[in-house]
Enzyme design. Sequence first.
Site, PDB file in Angstrom:
ATOM      1  CG  HIS A 143      -1.888   1.312   1.366  1.00  0.00           C
ATOM      2  ND1 HIS A 143      -2.953   1.238   0.396  1.00  0.00           N
ATOM      3  CD2 HIS A 143      -1.656   2.343   2.208  1.00  0.00           C
ATOM      4  CE1 HIS A 143      -3.211   2.535   0.910  1.00  0.00           C
ATOM      5  NE2 HIS A 143      -2.731   3.156   1.824  1.00  0.00           N
TER       6      HIS A 143
ATOM      7  CG  ASN B  68      34.957 -20.803   1.642  1.00  0.00           C
ATOM      8  OD1 ASN B  68      35.031 -20.828   0.251  1.00  0.00           O
ATOM      9  ND2 ASN B  68      36.320 -20.631   2.227  1.00  0.00           N
TER      10      ASN B  68
ATOM     11  CD  GLU C  82      -3.610  -1.218  -1.808  1.00  0.00           C
ATOM     12  OE1 GLU C  82      -3.501  -0.693  -0.794  1.00  0.00           O
ATOM     13  OE2 GLU C  82      -4.296  -0.862  -2.809  1.00  0.00           O
TER      14      GLU C  82
END
Lengths: 710, 165
Positions: A51, A430, A73
């Site tokens: 909104h 990693n 919305e």
Amino acid sequence: MELDPDISPEELEVFLEEAEEQLQLLEDCAVRLEKTPESAERVQEIFRAVHTIKGSSATIGHKDMARLAHATESMLDLIRKKTLTASPQIIDVFMESLDALRTLKDDLAAGTESGADLSSLISKLEAVSAPKEGPSEDGNEKMQEAFSLNEAERTRLQAAELKGHSPYLVEIIFTQDSPLVAARSLQVLINLAELGEIIRSSPSSSDIEAEKASFYMVILLVTEESIERITKVVVRIPGVASVKVNPWLDEEESVSTVGDAKMDERGADKGQGGPERRVIDLGPEARGRSTEEMLDMAAKKMATTSNTVRIDVRRLDNLMNLAGELVIGRTRLLQVGGKLDSNDRKAGAVGELAETSRHIERVVDELQEEIMKSRLLPVEHVFNKLPRMVRDLARKAGKEIAFYIEGQDTELDRSVIEEIGDPLIHILRNAVDHGIESPEERVERGKPATGAIRLSARNADNQIVVEVADDGKGINAEKMKRVAVQKGIISEEAARTLSDKEAVDLMFAPGLSTADTITDTSGRGVGLDIVKAHISRLNGAIHVESSRGVGTRFILKLPLTVAVIKALLVGLGEDIFALPLISVTEVLRVEADQVHWLLDRPSILLRGSTLPLVGLDEALDLPTFCPRNGNRRLIVVIRLGERRVGLMVDFLIGEQEVVIKSLGGYIGEINGLSGTTILGDGRVALIVDTEALLRRAMALQGEDSLLVKA
Amino acid sequence: MPAAERDAEEQIVVFQVGKDVYGVSICHVQEIIATQSISRIPLAPERIKGVIDLRGKVIPVVDLRQCLGLSPGDSSKSTRIIVVRVKENTVGIVVDNASEVLRIPAEVVEPPSRVLTRNQTEYFGGIAKISGRLIGLLDLEKVLGPSISDNHATSASKGLVGAPT
């Protein structure tokens, strides 16, 4: 796509910032919504965010974005009202529109057009939603996009409503060949103004006067007249082709007017300059509630809404700069005071001066601390996008990983926050790719199939410690050494003398990758050398601890503030240098006979191990001065990771907080120096880059430097 | 400076370094201060003598003779530092004295090639002959070196370190 031409760059900037905030919030909520689609709270949050985006994009005239947000919305509204359930398909559509909104926003920021196909997406959204409502309401909703009221307008609207007037949206279309559209538009405004109050019109009266009238006009009018009357008045104006009048539905009805009215009735605070009135927006949930309920909600909201202010980061930077200047000034003040004090105890003024400077010192200290704190942000800002990333990475790598985060409230200087995102992503990648084993492997080793990665942040005396720990297979020190020798990073002999701890440090050498396969997420090499460079640029440090088969832990130490550091001031000849205290472990004084010489290099025995010595001037490549202290040598031991070196200097000045000033663009970068600082007496001291120094020192030793320059 | 004025005359600050007399356009001159202790910067380019503290800002200071490719002269007389501002850079130039501001009409300015050798001409915008003196009008951008225009490219020391100069 064209924006409202009146939009200033600043307004655009603000819009982009706010939109970014909302989009991030939405992305975050989207992930959570997947897990708990029934959560009404979640839906409410999402609804509100969309909104807001709808409103602000309409205000700046971004029609595409406003339309898309509006359609989204509408769909969310139905979910909110439970008319529609958030099934996986619905959530998919929602995700799609989120992506589209982001694309639109990014396009706007970059000034590009990626030409997203919005119409099909919007049709999809509309199709998924309930059947269309009546045409007039539909049209009304479309029009409401254009009017997102600002505070002043809302206040006027409410004031009028209090008087019993009602708001209407008046849409007018002028005949195409109407010659004097501007004049007609003004006529409309004048006539309607007689019926009530015009809150807003598009085009506005100033637009019309600037010849920006159009054949289509929309007006928000508050009046006690009826729709028929309004229509009649407009129709009478020549040139009007059609007019539509509908009640205006303000979705953000504020409750404050009711609340305020109550306060006035009680009259307790009237005339006493009572507490500041605040307008509290309770949002659409407030509709239909009793006044009591609304006041309750308002009170709750007040308790949780924080009083925040948006501030341009550059202003904060300036404040920081000024605070730094004050620190220098007060040090000088103290020095002057000190000089006077010792010479002339009699004069009362001297005593006053001393007291005043002490007072100023306290105030400056506090001010500096407050400004520093104002730049702090919780690490949450960086941490919150990581869970999603880890989840995606884990899935791609076919691993099962539970990701834990601790200490999200820990605060960091905002510039540090900006910079640690990338290093953390690298480290986490990693851990996922190389750290945690596949579920089968883990079970084989007697570990639970699901691996764990824990990200934590905590305060530790003037530093922030961020850790990434995993219970994976740990770092294979032997393999590290082998690969390093293979890639020519260190020599065979050097590899043999390396301890396991030091071998693990090899991770940070560029070009090193022990992955058997280079996955697309990690890319070439491990990238940890970049991570390390990043961290040292922040005046921080990074270490890694690992145990084969058990797990790995990356420890990042970051300073609380970027502009001021604690340093040890030392002198060499006529020059003064500042060594960051974070790297200094101790200071010693040795006699000439304690110094051992081997291959033309001096060293001493420090608690059983050899400490190589290097003159500070030598390490910095300065013309060497004769040491003032004759046979005695003053050694400052600096440490970086596992390596230690003793720097020989002429004299010690002491510990001091110094304000870091850069060398400036003209001089540019100088290897070995990380900046300058102004001392209390106006002299300029050079801040030493301890890592560069260490590398230099080891190069002088003839050692293969493990800390290879990135 | 507006074009009209440029043709008419220039205001320059005249100063001496050793026996040489130079001038710089007044629009570059920020201030002239008494000399103060200059903190050396090891490893900086030769022409940078060091830095000074100017009301809380760290300003690099250059040796003009080095900038011009001359051997460093006798610096014992240097009593002033002219602080100039060229393209976002604030730099100090150590000089022996700087006391005059002269209006130089365009007619008395000759192109440098008439008076100097090839490789010296690039530092000068012109040579002014006035009241029996030859004043070398310095082109500061050239004199101060390439890093002047390249300021944004060279990241000053360690990245985001603290206060901007």
